[in-house]
Design an enzyme around this catalytic site. Sequence first.
Site, PDB file in Angstrom:
ATOM      1  N   CYS A 123       0.801  -1.238   0.000  1.00 34.21           N
ATOM      2  CA  CYS A 123       0.000   0.000   0.000  1.00 34.21           C
ATOM      3  C   CYS A 123       0.828   1.279   0.000  1.00 34.21           C
ATOM      4  O   CYS A 123       0.420   2.283  -0.568  1.00 34.21           O
ATOM      5  CB  CYS A 123      -1.022   0.005   1.132  1.00 34.21           C
ATOM      6  SG  CYS A 123      -0.276   0.039   2.758  1.00 34.21           S
ATOM      7  N   LYS A 196      -6.018  -8.869  11.067  1.00 32.74           N
ATOM      8  CA  LYS A 196      -5.967  -7.422  10.867  1.00 32.74           C
ATOM      9  C   LYS A 196      -7.344  -6.957  10.433  1.00 32.74           C
ATOM     10  O   LYS A 196      -7.872  -7.394   9.412  1.00 32.74           O
ATOM     11  CB  LYS A 196      -4.928  -7.086   9.810  1.00 32.74           C
ATOM     12  CG  LYS A 196      -4.819  -5.589   9.542  1.00 32.74           C
ATOM     13  CD  LYS A 196      -3.660  -5.301   8.618  1.00 32.74           C
ATOM     14  CE  LYS A 196      -3.574  -3.826   8.295  1.00 32.74           C
ATOM     15  NZ  LYS A 196      -2.486  -3.554   7.350  1.00 32.74           N
ATOM     16  N   ARG A 206      -2.253   6.395   7.767  1.00 30.55           N
ATOM     17  CA  ARG A 206      -2.331   6.620   6.318  1.00 30.55           C
ATOM     18  C   ARG A 206      -1.788   7.994   5.975  1.00 30.55           C
ATOM     19  O   ARG A 206      -1.254   8.217   4.889  1.00 30.55           O
ATOM     20  CB  ARG A 206      -3.763   6.407   5.850  1.00 30.55           C
ATOM     21  CG  ARG A 206      -4.091   4.912   5.974  1.00 30.55           C
ATOM     22  CD  ARG A 206      -5.490   4.536   5.612  1.00 30.55           C
ATOM     23  NE  ARG A 206      -5.680   3.121   5.989  1.00 30.55           N
ATOM     24  CZ  ARG A 206      -6.837   2.496   5.982  1.00 30.55           C
ATOM     25  NH1 ARG A 206      -7.930   3.144   5.602  1.00 30.55           N
ATOM     26  NH2 ARG A 206      -6.908   1.237   6.326  1.00 30.55           N
ATOM     27  N   GLU A 234      -8.123 -17.145  10.903  1.00 34.97           N
ATOM     28  CA  GLU A 234      -7.015 -16.468  10.222  1.00 34.97           C
ATOM     29  C   GLU A 234      -5.680 -16.828  10.893  1.00 34.97           C
ATOM     30  O   GLU A 234      -4.690 -17.107  10.227  1.00 34.97           O
ATOM     31  CB  GLU A 234      -7.204 -14.945  10.273  1.00 34.97           C
ATOM     32  CG  GLU A 234      -8.247 -14.394   9.308  1.00 34.97           C
ATOM     33  CD  GLU A 234      -7.696 -14.248   7.888  1.00 34.97           C
ATOM     34  OE1 GLU A 234      -6.555 -14.677   7.619  1.00 34.97           O
ATOM     35  OE2 GLU A 234      -8.429 -13.696   7.041  1.00 34.97           O
ATOM     36  N   LYS A 249      -4.455  -6.822  15.236  1.00 32.23           N
ATOM     37  CA  LYS A 249      -4.341  -5.391  14.975  1.00 32.23           C
ATOM     38  C   LYS A 249      -5.679  -4.813  14.576  1.00 32.23           C
ATOM     39  O   LYS A 249      -6.344  -5.406  13.734  1.00 32.23           O
ATOM     40  CB  LYS A 249      -3.340  -5.214  13.836  1.00 32.23           C
ATOM     41  CG  LYS A 249      -3.171  -3.801  13.395  1.00 32.23           C
ATOM     42  CD  LYS A 249      -2.164  -3.724  12.314  1.00 32.23           C
ATOM     43  CE  LYS A 249      -2.135  -2.316  11.795  1.00 32.23           C
ATOM     44  NZ  LYS A 249      -1.345  -2.203  10.597  1.00 32.23           N
ATOM     45  N   SER A 275      -1.976   3.677  15.179  1.00 32.94           N
ATOM     46  CA  SER A 275      -1.873   5.138  15.135  1.00 32.94           C
ATOM     47  C   SER A 275      -3.070   5.858  15.748  1.00 32.94           C
ATOM     48  O   SER A 275      -2.918   6.844  16.468  1.00 32.94           O
ATOM     49  CB  SER A 275      -1.683   5.582  13.687  1.00 32.94           C
ATOM     50  OG  SER A 275      -2.747   5.113  12.871  1.00 32.94           O
ATOM     51  N   TYR A 314       3.714   3.188  19.249  1.00 28.69           N
ATOM     52  CA  TYR A 314       4.388   4.475  19.078  1.00 28.69           C
ATOM     53  C   TYR A 314       4.760   5.086  20.423  1.00 28.69           C
ATOM     54  O   TYR A 314       5.476   6.074  20.479  1.00 28.69           O
ATOM     55  CB  TYR A 314       3.476   5.424  18.285  1.00 28.69           C
ATOM     56  CG  TYR A 314       3.068   4.833  16.957  1.00 28.69           C
ATOM     57  CD1 TYR A 314       3.925   4.872  15.863  1.00 28.69           C
ATOM     58  CD2 TYR A 314       1.838   4.186  16.807  1.00 28.69           C
ATOM     59  CE1 TYR A 314       3.570   4.291  14.655  1.00 28.69           C
ATOM     60  CE2 TYR A 314       1.468   3.606  15.600  1.00 28.69           C
ATOM     61  CZ  TYR A 314       2.342   3.657  14.534  1.00 28.69           C
ATOM     62  OH  TYR A 314       1.999   3.076  13.347  1.00 28.69           O
TER      63      TYR A 314
HETATM   64  C1  PBG Z   1      -0.465  -1.612   5.845  1.00 30.50           C
HETATM   65  C2  PBG Z   1      -0.415  -1.169   7.240  1.00 30.50           C
HETATM   66  C3  PBG Z   1      -1.292  -0.281   7.891  1.00 30.50           C
HETATM   67  C4  PBG Z   1      -0.840  -0.155   9.206  1.00 30.50           C
HETATM   68  C5  PBG Z   1       0.306  -0.941   9.323  1.00 30.50           C
HETATM   69  N1  PBG Z   1       0.540  -1.573   8.113  1.00 30.50           N
HETATM   70  C6  PBG Z   1      -2.409   0.525   7.409  1.00 30.50           C
HETATM   71  C7  PBG Z   1      -3.551   0.037   6.703  1.00 30.50           C
HETATM   72  O1  PBG Z   1      -3.835  -1.150   6.607  1.00 30.50           O
HETATM   73  O2  PBG Z   1      -4.229   0.907   6.180  1.00 30.50           O
HETATM   74  C8  PBG Z   1      -1.484   0.676  10.263  1.00 30.50           C
HETATM   75  C9  PBG Z   1      -0.664   1.019  11.435  1.00 30.50           C
HETATM   76  C10 PBG Z   1      -1.213   2.073  12.283  1.00 30.50           C
HETATM   77  O3  PBG Z   1      -2.344   2.565  12.101  1.00 30.50           O
HETATM   78  O4  PBG Z   1      -0.500   2.469  13.215  1.00 30.50           O
HETATM   79  N2  PBG Z   1       0.793  -1.680   5.272  1.00 30.50           N
END
Ligand code: PBG
Length: 325
Positions: A123, A196, A206, A234, A249, A275, A314
Site C-alpha cells: 500500500c 488485521k 495513512r 485467520e 491489529k 496510530s 508508538y
Molecule cells: C499496511 C499497514 C497499515 C498499518 C500498518 N501496516 C495501514 C492500513 O492497513 O491501512 C497501520 C498502522 C497504524 O495505524 O498504526 N501496510
Amino acid sequence: MTTFPAVRMRRLRGHLRLREMVRETRLTPSDFVMPLFIRPGRGQRKPIGSMPGQFQVSVDRLKEEVKELRARGIPAIILFGIPSRKDARGSGAWAPNGIVQQAVKAAKDAAPELLVVTDVCLCEYTDHGHCGVVDDGQIDNDRTLPILERAAVSHARAGADVVAPSGMMDGAVGAIRRGLDGAGFRETPILAYAAKFASAFYGPFRDAAESPPRFGDRSSYQMDPANADEALREIELDLAEGADMVMVKPALPYLDVVRRGKERFGVPMAAYNVSGEYAMIKAAAERGWLDEKKAILEVLTAIKRAGADLILTYHAREASEWIGR
Ligand code: PBG
C-alpha cells in the site's frame, strides 16, 4: 468459600510495596517494538501532524534514532517506507535499493544488536494505495503473492531480522515462507499480521505513511470488526502456512481476540497499538482531559495482560523512559 469479613481484598492494596509485589503484569522496554517511518531525502525529521511526537525521518537520520532507542532498552523496530515514486504494481516494495531496504542496512549498521522487522505490504508503494495489485477495480489476491514474496526476500537480503506481511492476502505467509526458503533465508522468522481488522483507527497512519486508498476501502481484504471466530481461523491458517508469530491489529478494540488467540494456540502473540489509539490519547492529553502518562501505561499494561508478548507501539520511547530498564 470463605468470604467477608475473613476475606478483605483491600488488605493487599494498603501498602505501595505490597501492591507492587502482587502485581501480575509488569511492563518492560523489552516488550516493545517501535514503528518508524522512513522518507526520502537527507537530514529530514518531519513531524507527523496527526501523531504528535512521531516523525518521518530520512535514512541518514535513522542512525541517531535507533541508537537512542537501544539506549532506552527497546529491542526492536518495525520499518515503514515512503518511496519517492509510486506505481501500479508497487515496485518500490522490492527494489534492492528501495527506501526500506536502505533503512534496514542503515539501522543494522548503526545498532547491529537491534532487531529490525519490516512491514511487507504494497500500500505504501502503489499509486492506488491498495495492499495488492488492482485489476478492474478488484484487488487481485494471487497476482499479489509473487510481489509480496519478492519484497520479503529483498528485505531479508538487506538484513531484516523478521518480516511481517500485513496485506491480508490469502496465502501470503506460505508464499513468503517458500520465497525466503528458496533464497536461503530459512531462519528468517515471519510475524504475520494474521488478524488485521478493517479499522478506523488506522487513520493517522495513512497520513504518516502517505498511503490512503485512492478508491474504495480495504474491507474486501481486511477483517470485519465484528468477527472473532473468523480471526481465530485467520491465525490458525497463518500458523499452518508457517507463521512463527502472529499479530492482532488494532490492539485495544480487539483484546478479546488477543486473549483467545493466546489461549487457543499458545504461540508468541503480537498486538499492534495503532496510530489512532496513539492519537486519541495524545489529543485528549493535549486538552488536559486525561493524565497522559497514566493512560499510556494503563493501555500498554492491558495489552500485555490480555496475552500479548510483543507490543508494537508508538509509545515505546516515552513508556520505556517512564518504566526504566
Ligand atoms: C499496511 C499497514 C497499515 C498499518 C500498518 N501496516 C495501514 C492500513 O492497513 O491501512 C497501520 C498502522 C497504524 O495505524 O498504526 N501496510
